[in-house]
Design a protein around this motif. Sequence first.
Motif, short mmCIF file in Angstrom:
data_model
loop_
_atom_site.label_atom_id
_atom_site.label_comp_id
_atom_site.label_asym_id
_atom_site.label_seq_id
_atom_site.Cartn_x
_atom_site.Cartn_y
_atom_site.Cartn_z
N ALA A 41 1.35 -8.79 14.79
CA ALA A 41 0.37 -7.22 14.33
C ALA A 41 1.31 -6.02 13.76
CB ALA A 41 0.61 -6.11 15.28
N ALA A 42 2.76 -6.02 13.57
CA ALA A 42 3.33 -5.54 12.61
C ALA A 42 3.59 -5.85 11.53
CB ALA A 42 4.73 -5.10 13.11
N ALA A 43 3.49 -6.75 11.21
CA ALA A 43 3.89 -7.74 10.17
C ALA A 43 2.24 -7.97 9.62
CB ALA A 43 3.88 -9.45 10.39
N ILE A 44 1.24 -7.50 9.45
CA ILE A 44 -0.12 -7.15 9.15
C ILE A 44 -0.29 -6.45 8.56
CG2 ILE A 44 -2.11 -7.55 9.17
CD1 ILE A 44 -2.07 -9.49 11.44
N ALA A 45 -0.23 -5.11 9.87
CA ALA A 45 -0.36 -3.76 9.96
C ALA A 45 0.88 -3.22 8.88
CB ALA A 45 -0.17 -2.82 11.64
N ILE A 46 2.06 -3.04 8.99
CA ILE A 46 3.07 -1.67 8.78
C ILE A 46 2.91 -2.50 6.44
CG2 ILE A 46 5.43 -1.39 8.25
CD1 ILE A 46 5.61 -1.70 11.68
N PRO A 47 3.22 -3.72 7.08
CA PRO A 47 3.06 -3.42 4.68
C PRO A 47 1.83 -2.65 4.28
CG PRO A 47 3.71 -5.17 5.79
CD PRO A 47 3.29 -4.67 6.83
N LEU A 48 0.18 -3.33 4.94
CA LEU A 48 -1.05 -2.20 4.98
C LEU A 48 -0.94 -0.96 4.27
CD1 LEU A 48 -3.55 -2.53 3.53
CD2 LEU A 48 -4.46 -2.97 6.30
N GLY A 49 -0.44 -0.57 5.42
CA GLY A 49 -0.55 1.54 6.26
C GLY A 49 0.83 1.59 4.96
N LEU A 50 1.79 0.87 4.73
CA LEU A 50 3.07 1.39 3.12
C LEU A 50 1.43 1.60 2.51
CD1 LEU A 50 6.06 -0.61 4.37
CD2 LEU A 50 4.90 1.77 4.69
N TYR A 51 0.93 0.29 1.94
CA TYR A 51 0.13 0.91 1.09
C TYR A 51 -0.68 2.02 0.55
CZ TYR A 51 -2.82 -1.31 -2.92
OH TYR A 51 -4.31 -1.14 -3.86
N ILE A 52 -1.43 1.66 2.10
CA ILE A 52 -1.92 2.87 1.48
C ILE A 52 -1.47 4.20 1.68
CG2 ILE A 52 -3.94 4.18 3.29
CD1 ILE A 52 -4.35 1.46 5.35
N GLY A 53 -0.86 4.34 2.11
CA GLY A 53 0.25 5.39 2.45
C GLY A 53 0.58 5.66 0.75
N HIS A 54 1.37 5.27 -0.36
CA HIS A 54 2.24 5.54 -0.92
C HIS A 54 0.82 5.61 -2.09
CE1 HIS A 54 5.01 5.54 -4.34
NE2 HIS A 54 4.39 4.07 -4.71
N THR A 55 -0.35 4.52 -2.15
CA THR A 55 -1.19 4.59 -3.10
C THR A 55 -1.81 5.50 -2.93
OG1 THR A 55 -2.55 2.72 -2.39
CG2 THR A 55 -0.76 2.47 -3.84
N GLY A 56 -2.42 6.15 -1.72
CA GLY A 56 -3.24 6.82 -1.46
C GLY A 56 -5.03 5.40 -0.78
N ARG A 57 -4.65 5.27 -1.73
CA ARG A 57 -6.14 3.83 -1.93
C ARG A 57 -6.51 2.92 -0.50
NH1 ARG A 57 -3.78 0.54 -6.91
NH2 ARG A 57 -4.07 1.86 -7.86
N LEU A 58 -8.04 2.91 -0.11
CA LEU A 58 -7.94 2.24 0.99
C LEU A 58 -8.02 3.17 1.98
CD1 LEU A 58 -6.98 -0.97 0.68
CD2 LEU A 58 -9.11 -0.62 0.22
N ARG A 59 -8.19 4.34 2.40
CA ARG A 59 -6.98 4.87 3.57
C ARG A 59 -8.91 5.67 4.07
NH1 ARG A 59 -7.75 9.80 5.60
NH2 ARG A 59 -5.68 10.92 6.80
N GLY A 60 -9.87 5.69 3.60
CA GLY A 60 -11.39 5.73 4.42
C GLY A 60 -11.59 4.31 5.12
N LEU A 61 -11.21 3.48 4.86
CA LEU A 61 -11.82 2.13 5.34
C LEU A 61 -11.06 1.47 6.16
CD1 LEU A 61 -13.22 -0.48 5.07
CD2 LEU A 61 -11.28 -1.62 3.51
N ALA A 62 -9.33 1.86 5.92
CA ALA A 62 -8.48 2.07 7.05
C ALA A 62 -8.40 2.56 8.63
CB ALA A 62 -6.62 2.34 6.63
N ILE A 63 -8.79 3.96 8.44
CA ILE A 63 -9.76 4.90 9.43
C ILE A 63 -10.50 4.92 10.35
CG2 ILE A 63 -10.44 6.73 10.04
CD1 ILE A 63 -9.20 8.33 7.76
N ALA A 64 -11.73 3.86 9.15
CA ALA A 64 -13.03 3.17 9.81
C ALA A 64 -12.79 2.05 10.82
CB ALA A 64 -13.62 3.35 8.84
N VAL A 65 -11.68 0.82 10.47
CA VAL A 65 -11.06 -0.64 10.69
C VAL A 65 -10.21 0.65 12.05
CG1 VAL A 65 -10.15 -2.17 10.84
CG2 VAL A 65 -11.20 -1.45 8.54
N SER A 66 -9.49 0.79 12.10
CA SER A 66 -8.83 1.14 13.57
C SER A 66 -10.10 1.72 14.23
CB SER A 66 -7.99 2.20 12.80
OG SER A 66 -6.82 1.72 11.56
N GLY A 67 -10.34 2.13 14.33
CA GLY A 67 -11.46 3.14 15.27
C GLY A 67 -12.34 2.34 15.64
N ALA A 68 -12.95 1.07 14.77
CA ALA A 68 -13.25 -0.36 15.37
C ALA A 68 -12.98 -0.88 16.60
CB ALA A 68 -14.32 -0.43 14.23
N LEU A 69 -11.55 -0.76 16.39
CA LEU A 69 -10.87 -1.82 16.56
C LEU A 69 -9.81 -0.89 18.02
CD1 LEU A 69 -8.30 -3.49 13.76
CD2 LEU A 69 -9.58 -4.99 15.05
#
Length: 226
Positions: A41-69
Amino acid sequence: MSVLSETVDWLTDGDNWSGDAGIPHRVVEHLGYTALTVAIAAAIAIPLGLYIGHTGRLRGLAIAVSGALRALPTLGVLTSILLITGIGLKPSIIALVLLALPPLLAGAYSGLEAVDRSTIDAARAIGMTETQILTKVEVPLALPLIVGGIRSATLQVVATATIAAYVGLGGLGRYLIDGLALSDYPRMAGGSVVVIVLALVLDAVFVALQRLAMGGRATVESAAQS
């Protein structure tokens, strides 16, 4: 005898502390499932989270997917995957990975978002590249929240990894599943106590790691200010 006294007898019985069905062996199996799940899970989520946090992109999608999961029932997911893949380690790990993804993802991107923007601007002003800013400034400053996400994911997986016994695997869940099948309530209660103790020990370890991360963060902040 009460269930409480019988549970104490079960926990203090030497036969339950040896062999492949003993508590130490089951704890090792349980930790193995947990470590494998969190690592995937960390190999998937942490790089994606760092990308989102650094660029500000896909934040809304990440919140929606996290809520669904978070809303997915783990046992229901396990059963569905079981019908597709068959009995084995794979369906349990997939179900647990889905459980671990939201806190890991949230810890990574929220940690970077919490970094003071003036610190990042100062890093850019001295000529640091985006990769250097991410690895040398943002990640060290965000590390306490990243570790907090790993802590949350680990504790959730430890508590839920008992479902591995539902598909015939080992771990501490065996005491719950086998005890239920035999109406052996002291075994079920004893297994639950061991899971609770294991979770508390892991939580203490991650508290110490978060404190270390806070110390590292203070060092980075001091260097940035100077």
